[in-house]
Design an enzyme around this catalytic site. Structure first.
Site, PDB file in Angstrom:
ATOM      1  N   GLN A   1      -5.354  -1.499   9.395  1.00 50.95           N
ATOM      2  CA  GLN A   1      -5.268  -2.537   8.909  1.00 50.95           C
ATOM      3  C   GLN A   1      -5.536  -4.126   9.979  1.00 50.95           C
ATOM      4  O   GLN A   1      -5.390  -3.616  10.780  1.00 50.95           O
ATOM      5  CB  GLN A   1      -3.899  -3.137   8.859  1.00 50.95           C
ATOM      6  CG  GLN A   1      -3.201  -3.945   7.968  1.00 50.95           C
ATOM      7  CD  GLN A   1      -3.636  -4.058   6.014  1.00 50.95           C
ATOM      8  OE1 GLN A   1      -4.207  -3.388   5.489  1.00 50.95           O
ATOM      9  NE2 GLN A   1      -4.085  -5.346   5.670  1.00 50.95           N
TER      10      GLN A   1
ATOM     11  N   LYS B   1       0.942  -1.161  -0.235  1.00 52.14           N
ATOM     12  CA  LYS B   1      -0.320   0.471   0.604  1.00 52.14           C
ATOM     13  C   LYS B   1       1.290   1.388  -0.138  1.00 52.14           C
ATOM     14  O   LYS B   1       0.664   2.249  -0.630  1.00 52.14           O
ATOM     15  CB  LYS B   1      -1.138  -0.401   0.865  1.00 52.14           C
ATOM     16  CG  LYS B   1      -1.878  -1.147   1.140  1.00 52.14           C
ATOM     17  CD  LYS B   1      -2.705  -1.434   2.382  1.00 52.14           C
ATOM     18  CE  LYS B   1      -4.191  -1.936   2.364  1.00 52.14           C
ATOM     19  NZ  LYS B   1      -5.041  -2.776   3.264  1.00 52.14           N
TER      20      LYS B   1
ATOM     21  N   ASP C   1     -11.287   2.914   3.778  1.00 52.03           N
ATOM     22  CA  ASP C   1     -11.809   0.752   3.655  1.00 52.03           C
ATOM     23  C   ASP C   1     -13.155   1.191   4.055  1.00 52.03           C
ATOM     24  O   ASP C   1     -13.229  -0.113   2.976  1.00 52.03           O
ATOM     25  CB  ASP C   1     -10.809   0.255   5.070  1.00 52.03           C
ATOM     26  CG  ASP C   1     -10.033  -0.096   4.784  1.00 52.03           C
ATOM     27  OD1 ASP C   1      -9.819  -0.526   3.337  1.00 52.03           O
ATOM     28  OD2 ASP C   1      -9.189   0.116   5.277  1.00 52.03           O
TER      29      ASP C   1
END
Ligand code: GUN
Length: 286
Positions: free
Chosen positions: A96, A52, A119
């Site tokens: 995450q 990422k 997200d």
């Protein structure tokens, strides 16, 4: 059979994102920023996060890693997210997953400001998706919709079957397909006669995390098959679909690796630019 080449498409998307980010920086004199919170040392998460950061840099998006000890308390993690919410350098924040045991994942994700929830895992964004409202859409299912779109696969009226009901992939995937006018069936580990149901599907999307779980006799001739699985066996990556035996039956299929995987980072970065534009507009009072 045509390969749904996510790797190739992600290269094209990244080039476009880089151009877009460069233009936004020129216009606004503000660099888009993404804060990535990683807790503990889950090896798979470490790889995802590294990729990422690398892809963000390619696209001219500033990404900063906040690496926290696996024993961090819920309170401390919530405080970190609150601090990032107020930090103007960041237009997107991700935590995450999975988080170490003992931490309340949803409570931490719901601490992320709705506008920075790139997200799309927060309850508000999920609820908006549920209601068919404009929402920040989760990276993996959004990437799949974009990939199908790139190959001009029209979802309207299609019999779609999603195998897997996770909050990250299965459930938002089903909702996005429904919003695209597909007829959607969701299957999961307790589904009876799974093969009978998957065999009826024109579009089969599998996200169960089980190595080569879907066999040829579970797939309709000419179906479109999307494999979200990434199962590492003896250092080699396999999907949830037994590609070797299923692929010849399909009209389109994603390979693993090189299918869905590369797209998820692109859609995350795309969401970061969307959040950036939204936040800047709100600041200007537009
Ligand atoms: N873990 C697996 N996939 C994802 C993702 O898309 N975002 C985050 N934050 N964690 C994940």
């Amino acid at each position: 059979m045509i390969l749904l080449d996510g790797k190739q498409y992600s290269k094209k998307l990244k080039e476009a994102l880089k151009i877009k980010a460069t233009q936004l920086i020129e216009t606004n004199k503000v660099t888009p920023g993404l804060a990535i919170v990683l807790v503990g040392n889950n090896p798979a998460s470490q790889i995802y996060v590294r990729n990422k950061i690398k892809d963000a840099a390619f696209c001219n998006i500033y990404a900063e890693l906040f690496l926290e000890d696996e024993n961090i308390s819920q309170e401390k993690l919530v405080k970190l997210v609150q601090k990032l919410n107020k930090d103007d350098r960041f237009h997107g924040i991700i935590v995450q997953l999975p988080l170490p045991k003992g931490l309340d994942e949803q409570a931490i994700i719901d601490t992320i400001d709705e506008a920075k929830d790139v997200d799309g895992f927060g309850t508000i964004n999920k609820g908006k998706l549920f209601c068919g409202m404009k929402a920040m859409e989760s990276a993996t299912p959004k990437g799949i919709i974009k990939l199908l779109d790139e190959y001009k696969i029209n979802l309207t009226g299609m019999n779609a079957c999603v195998v897997g009901r996770s909050n990250i992939v299965g459930k938002p995937m089903a909702l996005m397909l429904l919003n695209k006018n597909a007829t959607v069936t969701i299957c999961h580990s307790k589904t009876k006669d799974l093969g009978t149901i998957t065999k009826r599907a024109d579009l089969l999307i599998v996200a169960v995390g089980k190595d080569r779980f879907i066999k040829a006799d579970m797939v309709k001739e000419g179906a479109v098959v999307v494999d979200v699985g990434t199962n590492r066996i003896d250092g080699k990556l396999y999907g949830d679909v037994d590609f070797a035996e299923v692929a010849p039956k399909t009209s389109y299929i994603t390979p693993v690796p090189g299918g869905v995987g590369p797209l998820t980072i692109c859609t995350l970065l795309e969401n970061t630019l969307i959040a950036y534009e939204n936040i800047l507009k709100t600041k200007k009072g537009e």
